[in-house]
Design a protein around this motif. Sequence first.
Motif, PDB file in Angstrom:
ATOM      1  N   LEU A 124      -1.956  14.390  36.026  1.00 57.42           N
ATOM      2  CA  LEU A 124      -1.044  14.759  37.104  1.00 57.42           C
ATOM      3  C   LEU A 124       0.321  14.110  36.905  1.00 57.42           C
ATOM      4  CD1 LEU A 124      -3.419  14.512  40.193  1.00 57.42           C
ATOM      5  CD2 LEU A 124      -2.501  16.599  39.190  1.00 57.42           C
ATOM      6  N   MET A 125       0.321  12.839  36.505  1.00 57.50           N
ATOM      7  CA  MET A 125       1.582  12.133  36.322  1.00 57.50           C
ATOM      8  C   MET A 125       2.374  12.700  35.151  1.00 57.50           C
ATOM      9  SD  MET A 125       3.629   9.938  37.504  1.00 57.50           S
ATOM     10  CE  MET A 125       3.529   8.275  38.169  1.00 57.50           C
ATOM     11  N   LEU A 126       1.690  13.025  34.051  1.00 56.05           N
ATOM     12  CA  LEU A 126       2.377  13.644  32.918  1.00 56.05           C
ATOM     13  C   LEU A 126       2.963  14.994  33.322  1.00 56.05           C
ATOM     14  CD1 LEU A 126      -0.156  12.936  30.004  1.00 56.05           C
ATOM     15  CD2 LEU A 126       1.912  11.652  30.578  1.00 56.05           C
ATOM     16  N   SER A 127       2.187  15.776  34.069  1.00 58.97           N
ATOM     17  CA  SER A 127       2.676  17.082  34.516  1.00 58.97           C
ATOM     18  C   SER A 127       3.899  16.921  35.401  1.00 58.97           C
ATOM     19  CB  SER A 127       1.569  17.821  35.272  1.00 58.97           C
ATOM     20  OG  SER A 127       0.446  18.052  34.453  1.00 58.97           O
ATOM     21  N   THR A 188      -4.595  21.514  33.594  1.00 57.67           N
ATOM     22  CA  THR A 188      -4.532  20.553  34.685  1.00 57.67           C
ATOM     23  C   THR A 188      -4.299  21.261  36.011  1.00 57.67           C
ATOM     24  OG1 THR A 188      -3.580  18.897  33.192  1.00 57.67           O
ATOM     25  CG2 THR A 188      -3.368  18.485  35.558  1.00 57.67           C
ATOM     26  N   LEU A 189      -5.204  21.009  36.984  1.00 57.88           N
ATOM     27  CA  LEU A 189      -4.972  21.496  38.334  1.00 57.88           C
ATOM     28  C   LEU A 189      -3.882  20.631  38.950  1.00 57.88           C
ATOM     29  CD1 LEU A 189      -5.749  23.304  40.728  1.00 57.88           C
ATOM     30  CD2 LEU A 189      -7.444  21.570  41.375  1.00 57.88           C
ATOM     31  N   PHE A 190      -2.724  21.235  39.231  1.00 58.84           N
ATOM     32  CA  PHE A 190      -1.545  20.461  39.587  1.00 58.84           C
ATOM     33  C   PHE A 190      -0.850  21.130  40.769  1.00 58.84           C
ATOM     34  CE2 PHE A 190       3.131  19.739  38.454  1.00 58.84           C
ATOM     35  CZ  PHE A 190       3.193  18.493  39.045  1.00 58.84           C
ATOM     36  N   GLN A 191      -0.895  20.459  41.925  1.00 55.96           N
ATOM     37  CA  GLN A 191      -0.248  20.971  43.118  1.00 55.96           C
ATOM     38  C   GLN A 191       0.639  19.883  43.709  1.00 55.96           C
ATOM     39  OE1 GLN A 191      -3.707  21.999  45.482  1.00 55.96           O
ATOM     40  NE2 GLN A 191      -3.679  24.106  44.742  1.00 55.96           N
ATOM     41  N   MET A 192       1.790  20.278  44.225  1.00 54.31           N
ATOM     42  CA  MET A 192       2.690  19.336  44.893  1.00 54.31           C
ATOM     43  C   MET A 192       2.815  19.717  46.359  1.00 54.31           C
ATOM     44  SD  MET A 192       5.828  18.211  42.389  1.00 54.31           S
ATOM     45  CE  MET A 192       6.391  19.841  41.915  1.00 54.31           C
ATOM     46  N   ALA A 193       2.914  18.700  47.217  1.00 52.97           N
ATOM     47  CA  ALA A 193       3.104  18.921  48.639  1.00 52.97           C
ATOM     48  C   ALA A 193       4.047  17.857  49.171  1.00 52.97           C
ATOM     49  CB  ALA A 193       1.760  18.866  49.374  1.00 52.97           C
ATOM     50  N   ALA A 194       4.500  18.039  50.404  1.00 53.64           N
ATOM     51  CA  ALA A 194       5.378  17.063  51.045  1.00 53.64           C
ATOM     52  C   ALA A 194       4.544  15.952  51.668  1.00 53.64           C
ATOM     53  CB  ALA A 194       6.238  17.736  52.108  1.00 53.64           C
ATOM     54  N   TYR A 195       4.874  14.706  51.348  1.00 51.48           N
ATOM     55  CA  TYR A 195       4.125  13.558  51.858  1.00 51.48           C
ATOM     56  C   TYR A 195       4.185  13.489  53.377  1.00 51.48           C
ATOM     57  CZ  TYR A 195       2.565   8.677  52.184  1.00 51.48           C
ATOM     58  OH  TYR A 195       1.894   7.522  52.479  1.00 51.48           O
ATOM     59  N   SER A 196       5.316  13.868  53.949  1.00 53.95           N
ATOM     60  CA  SER A 196       5.468  13.797  55.403  1.00 53.95           C
ATOM     61  C   SER A 196       4.480  14.711  56.116  1.00 53.95           C
ATOM     62  CB  SER A 196       6.897  14.182  55.794  1.00 53.95           C
ATOM     63  OG  SER A 196       7.211  15.491  55.342  1.00 53.95           O
ATOM     64  N   GLU A 197       3.994  15.743  55.430  1.00 54.85           N
ATOM     65  CA  GLU A 197       3.064  16.681  56.040  1.00 54.85           C
ATOM     66  C   GLU A 197       1.619  16.226  55.914  1.00 54.85           C
ATOM     67  OE1 GLU A 197       3.811  20.381  54.130  1.00 54.85           O
ATOM     68  OE2 GLU A 197       5.838  20.599  54.933  1.00 54.85           O
TER      69      GLU A 197
END
Length: 207
Positions: A124-127, A188-197
């Motif tokens: 995840l970090m590399l992606s 790699t299963l890679f999803q980003m989201a907003a931390y505030s949510e």
Amino acid sequence: MRVNENTVLRGQRVLLVPYEPHHVPRYHEWMKSEELQKLTASEPLTLEQEYGMQQSWREDADKCTFIILDAVLWDQGCPEHQCMVGDVNLFLTEPDNQALAETEVMIAEPSYRGRGLGEESVRLMLSYGITALGITTFEAKIGQENLSSIRLFHKLHFQQASVSEVFQEVTLRWEVTEQERHWLLDSTLFQMAAYSETKRCITEAKS
């Protein structure tokens, strides 16, 4: 690094969240371990100093860190401090053009080691480094006796670049060619989201 202060990375078994003040007490307890101090080449810090380090990770442009959470516990409604299992970091050695970064991972909770969470966290970090930070070369500096970490990075296509007998460590390197980029992102299963949510702090009750 402020660029990731509101970013969550989601995999199958781990959730990576920015290092926040409410994570510090448990992190500080981890780093009292002489084993972890040796593996991470770290010196013991006071709790106050640990809060200062957390602030440094937040502010410095050449450092990027995420706390690794157990995604299963998180999905069950546990607060973040109860889901914490380790951390994963990038040190940008050329922060102006963000071309080269050193990466490291720590699974601090012994019961979580050997279960693949470290590998998924590094993936995840590399992606994230490739897609969000424009990094084209990654390095990992690992103690020669840390065979499990060396095997992990070899599995992720890192190749030995050098060995330091003085520091008793090996440097592994991964060049992000177009082929290697596709290999990583496709596998790699890679999803980003907003931390505030998604934020669930230490003071919040279990839902």
